[in-house]
Write a protein that holds these residues in place. Structure first.
Motif, mmCIF file in Angstrom:
data_model
loop_
_atom_site.group_PDB
_atom_site.id
_atom_site.type_symbol
_atom_site.label_atom_id
_atom_site.label_comp_id
_atom_site.label_asym_id
_atom_site.label_seq_id
_atom_site.Cartn_x
_atom_site.Cartn_y
_atom_site.Cartn_z
ATOM 1 N N ARG A 76 3.548 5.942 -5.432
ATOM 2 C CA ARG A 76 3.576 6.003 -6.906
ATOM 3 C C ARG A 76 2.559 6.998 -7.446
ATOM 4 N NH1 ARG A 76 3.877 7.362 -10.855
ATOM 5 N NH2 ARG A 76 4.517 6.494 -12.861
ATOM 6 N N VAL A 77 1.424 7.152 -6.773
ATOM 7 C CA VAL A 77 0.408 8.091 -7.254
ATOM 8 C C VAL A 77 0.473 9.427 -6.497
ATOM 9 C CG1 VAL A 77 -1.109 6.223 -8.008
ATOM 10 C CG2 VAL A 77 -1.420 7.207 -5.709
ATOM 11 N N ASN A 78 1.597 9.637 -5.802
ATOM 12 C CA ASN A 78 1.847 10.911 -5.103
ATOM 13 C C ASN A 78 0.827 11.232 -4.013
ATOM 14 O OD1 ASN A 78 4.153 11.523 -6.749
ATOM 15 N ND2 ASN A 78 2.737 12.097 -8.390
ATOM 16 N N LEU A 79 0.521 10.209 -3.207
ATOM 17 C CA LEU A 79 -0.385 10.391 -2.069
ATOM 18 C C LEU A 79 0.256 9.798 -0.810
ATOM 19 C CD1 LEU A 79 -3.883 9.502 -3.633
ATOM 20 C CD2 LEU A 79 -3.044 11.768 -3.000
ATOM 21 N N THR A 80 1.450 10.236 -0.516
ATOM 22 C CA THR A 80 2.223 9.613 0.563
ATOM 23 C C THR A 80 1.635 9.832 1.955
ATOM 24 O OG1 THR A 80 3.657 11.571 0.557
ATOM 25 C CG2 THR A 80 4.409 9.646 -0.695
ATOM 26 N N ILE A 99 -4.454 12.796 -14.477
ATOM 27 C CA ILE A 99 -4.892 11.403 -14.385
ATOM 28 C C ILE A 99 -4.513 10.645 -15.660
ATOM 29 C CG2 ILE A 99 -6.883 9.871 -14.199
ATOM 30 C CD1 ILE A 99 -6.066 11.317 -11.583
ATOM 31 N N ASP A 100 -4.718 11.266 -16.825
ATOM 32 C CA ASP A 100 -4.325 10.637 -18.095
ATOM 33 C C ASP A 100 -2.845 10.282 -18.090
ATOM 34 O OD1 ASP A 100 -6.763 10.629 -19.375
ATOM 35 O OD2 ASP A 100 -6.462 12.552 -20.360
ATOM 36 N N ASN A 101 -2.031 11.233 -17.715
ATOM 37 C CA ASN A 101 -0.586 11.009 -17.735
ATOM 38 C C ASN A 101 -0.155 9.966 -16.720
ATOM 39 O OD1 ASN A 101 0.011 12.784 -19.847
ATOM 40 N ND2 ASN A 101 0.120 14.544 -18.482
ATOM 41 N N LEU A 102 -0.836 9.926 -15.571
ATOM 42 C CA LEU A 102 -0.531 8.919 -14.559
ATOM 43 C C LEU A 102 -0.839 7.521 -15.094
ATOM 44 C CD1 LEU A 102 0.314 8.133 -11.695
ATOM 45 C CD2 LEU A 102 -2.042 8.587 -10.955
ATOM 46 N N ILE A 103 -1.981 7.368 -15.751
ATOM 47 C CA ILE A 103 -2.349 6.069 -16.329
ATOM 48 C C ILE A 103 -1.336 5.665 -17.402
ATOM 49 C CG2 ILE A 103 -4.076 4.866 -17.739
ATOM 50 C CD1 ILE A 103 -6.213 6.538 -16.257
ATOM 51 N N ARG A 104 -0.954 6.603 -18.245
ATOM 52 C CA ARG A 104 0.019 6.300 -19.303
ATOM 53 C C ARG A 104 1.368 5.891 -18.706
ATOM 54 N NH1 ARG A 104 3.893 9.264 -20.938
ATOM 55 N NH2 ARG A 104 2.987 11.150 -20.045
ATOM 56 N N GLU A 105 1.825 6.637 -17.704
ATOM 57 C CA GLU A 105 3.119 6.336 -17.082
ATOM 58 C C GLU A 105 3.116 4.948 -16.437
ATOM 59 O OE1 GLU A 105 3.610 9.491 -14.348
ATOM 60 O OE2 GLU A 105 3.887 11.036 -15.892
ATOM 61 N N ILE A 106 2.047 4.626 -15.730
ATOM 62 C CA ILE A 106 1.953 3.329 -15.063
ATOM 63 C C ILE A 106 1.888 2.205 -16.096
ATOM 64 C CG2 ILE A 106 0.342 1.878 -13.744
ATOM 65 C CD1 ILE A 106 -0.199 4.410 -12.024
ATOM 66 N N THR A 107 1.162 2.423 -17.182
ATOM 67 C CA THR A 107 1.058 1.435 -18.251
ATOM 68 C C THR A 107 2.431 1.104 -18.821
ATOM 69 O OG1 THR A 107 -1.173 2.152 -18.849
ATOM 70 C CG2 THR A 107 0.083 0.976 -20.536
ATOM 71 N N VAL A 134 0.838 -1.207 0.000
ATOM 72 C CA VAL A 134 0.000 0.000 0.000
ATOM 73 C C VAL A 134 0.870 1.252 0.000
ATOM 74 C CG1 VAL A 134 -1.644 1.363 1.358
ATOM 75 C CG2 VAL A 134 -2.013 -1.096 1.054
ATOM 76 N N ASN A 135 1.919 1.247 0.806
ATOM 77 C CA ASN A 135 2.834 2.388 0.846
ATOM 78 C C ASN A 135 3.473 2.638 -0.518
ATOM 79 O OD1 ASN A 135 2.380 2.791 3.574
ATOM 80 N ND2 ASN A 135 4.144 1.566 4.212
ATOM 81 N N ILE A 136 3.850 1.560 -1.194
ATOM 82 C CA ILE A 136 4.511 1.680 -2.504
ATOM 83 C C ILE A 136 3.580 2.328 -3.526
ATOM 84 C CG2 ILE A 136 5.356 0.345 -4.480
ATOM 85 C CD1 ILE A 136 6.554 -1.631 -2.415
ATOM 86 N N LYS A 165 -9.575 9.690 -7.646
ATOM 87 C CA LYS A 165 -9.170 8.960 -8.851
ATOM 88 C C LYS A 165 -7.794 8.344 -8.671
ATOM 89 C CE LYS A 165 -12.664 9.773 -11.676
ATOM 90 N NZ LYS A 165 -13.489 8.727 -12.284
ATOM 91 N N ARG A 166 -6.894 9.080 -8.042
ATOM 92 C CA ARG A 166 -5.556 8.541 -7.812
ATOM 93 C C ARG A 166 -5.601 7.365 -6.834
ATOM 94 N NH1 ARG A 166 -1.599 13.204 -6.255
ATOM 95 N NH2 ARG A 166 -3.449 14.439 -5.794
ATOM 96 N N VAL A 167 -6.477 7.454 -5.840
ATOM 97 C CA VAL A 167 -6.665 6.321 -4.924
ATOM 98 C C VAL A 167 -7.207 5.119 -5.701
ATOM 99 C CG1 VAL A 167 -7.938 5.449 -2.922
ATOM 100 C CG2 VAL A 167 -7.029 7.789 -2.910
ATOM 101 N N ALA A 168 -8.163 5.366 -6.593
ATOM 102 C CA ALA A 168 -8.731 4.279 -7.392
ATOM 103 C C ALA A 168 -7.668 3.624 -8.269
ATOM 104 C CB ALA A 168 -9.873 4.818 -8.253
ATOM 105 N N ILE A 169 -6.755 4.428 -8.816
ATOM 106 C CA ILE A 169 -5.668 3.885 -9.622
ATOM 107 C C ILE A 169 -4.718 3.076 -8.750
ATOM 108 C CG2 ILE A 169 -3.644 4.493 -11.013
ATOM 109 C CD1 ILE A 169 -5.287 6.930 -12.005
ATOM 110 N N ALA A 170 -4.398 3.595 -7.568
ATOM 111 C CA ALA A 170 -3.526 2.860 -6.639
ATOM 112 C C ALA A 170 -4.140 1.517 -6.275
ATOM 113 C CB ALA A 170 -3.287 3.705 -5.387
#
Length: 255
Positions: free
Chosen positions: A124-128, A176-184, A118-120, A144-149
């Protein structure tokens, strides 16, 4: 890779999907677009195995979905991450508990292992510092970032996103778009996004499948969508004056 061959889906006399064939590549952001009623949501639910279909075939890295046993489908489900429209967080759980939920459902990890994971993903989604917040205390973009995490906490091979930018302001939507692309790209996930947002198409549309009236009307990329002469696509893409201007500028620059 996810491959689709001649997919048909009906509800009673209503023929919703009419012979769709396409593929979604690993490590790329694959978008399904189209107007309301085009079949996008039904298509997504067929891909997820939530709807049976009358004809056709869906394969996950060579494994045919309709031929999988119950155990094989359960294993596949553990390899799928899902970002729902509206985030779909559990109101009674903290953000950390929301993200931990798939680990509790699909793994046998210890509590400390789950907490580390969970910490990792929160990092990664900048919600430390969001662990103990409740969803009601988070903004739409944070949710949305929590949902992605939560969707990536299990190290999925496949990521599905249903209108991930719904309800977000344009600036947050780009984040959010860029976060999804980066993670992909970072985790080499096969990502499939159901969207009507043309900003998302132009921002991250590496593979675009355009549906109209249940048919696959066109497919290509954000780089080729300006070049198409398909009237249905151009009517959809350039329904706003902004994108009409963008297309004119693109044509003038490439003449």
């Amino acid at each position: 890779m996810i491959e689709v061959k001649d997919l048909h889906k009906s509800f009673g006399d209503a023929h919703i999907l009419k012979g769709i064939s396409t593929s979604f590549d690993t490590g790329k952001t694959n978008l399904i677009i189209g107007q309301s009623g085009s079949g996008k949501t039904v298509f997504l639910k067929c891909l997820l195995g939530l709807y049976d279909f009358e004809q056709g075939e869906i394969t996950y890295d060579g494994k045919v979905l309709s031929k999988m046993s119950v155990d094989e489908k359960r294993l596949l489900r553990a390899e799928i991450g899902m970002v729902f429209q509206g985030s779909a967080l559990f109101d009674s759980m903290t953000i950390a508990e929301n993200i931990m939920f798939p680990l509790q459902m699909f793994t046998k990890q210890s509590k400390s292992e789950m907490e580390d994971r969970v910490n990792i993903v929160l990092n990664r989604v900048n919600l430390t510092d969001a662990h103990n917040k409740m969803p009601s205390e988070a903004s739409g973009g944070m949710q949305k970032r929590v949902a992605i995490a939560r969707a990536i906490v299990n190290n999925p091979r496949y990521l599905f996103c249903d209108e991930p930018n719904s309800g977000l302001d344009p600036k947050t939507a780009i984040v959010i778009d860029n976060l999804i692309r980066e993670i992909t790209e970072e985790f080499q996930i096969t990502t499939v996004i159901n969207s009507h947002d043309m900003n998302s198409v132009m921002e991250i549309g590496e593979k675009i499948v355009f549906l109209k009236d249940g048919f696959k009307e066109w497919e290509g990329s954000k780089d080729t969508i300006f070049k198409t002469d398909n009237e249905a696509v151009t009517n959809f893409v350039y329904s706003s004056e902004l994108f009409k201007k963008v297309r004119r500028m693109y044509i003038e620059e490439n003449e």
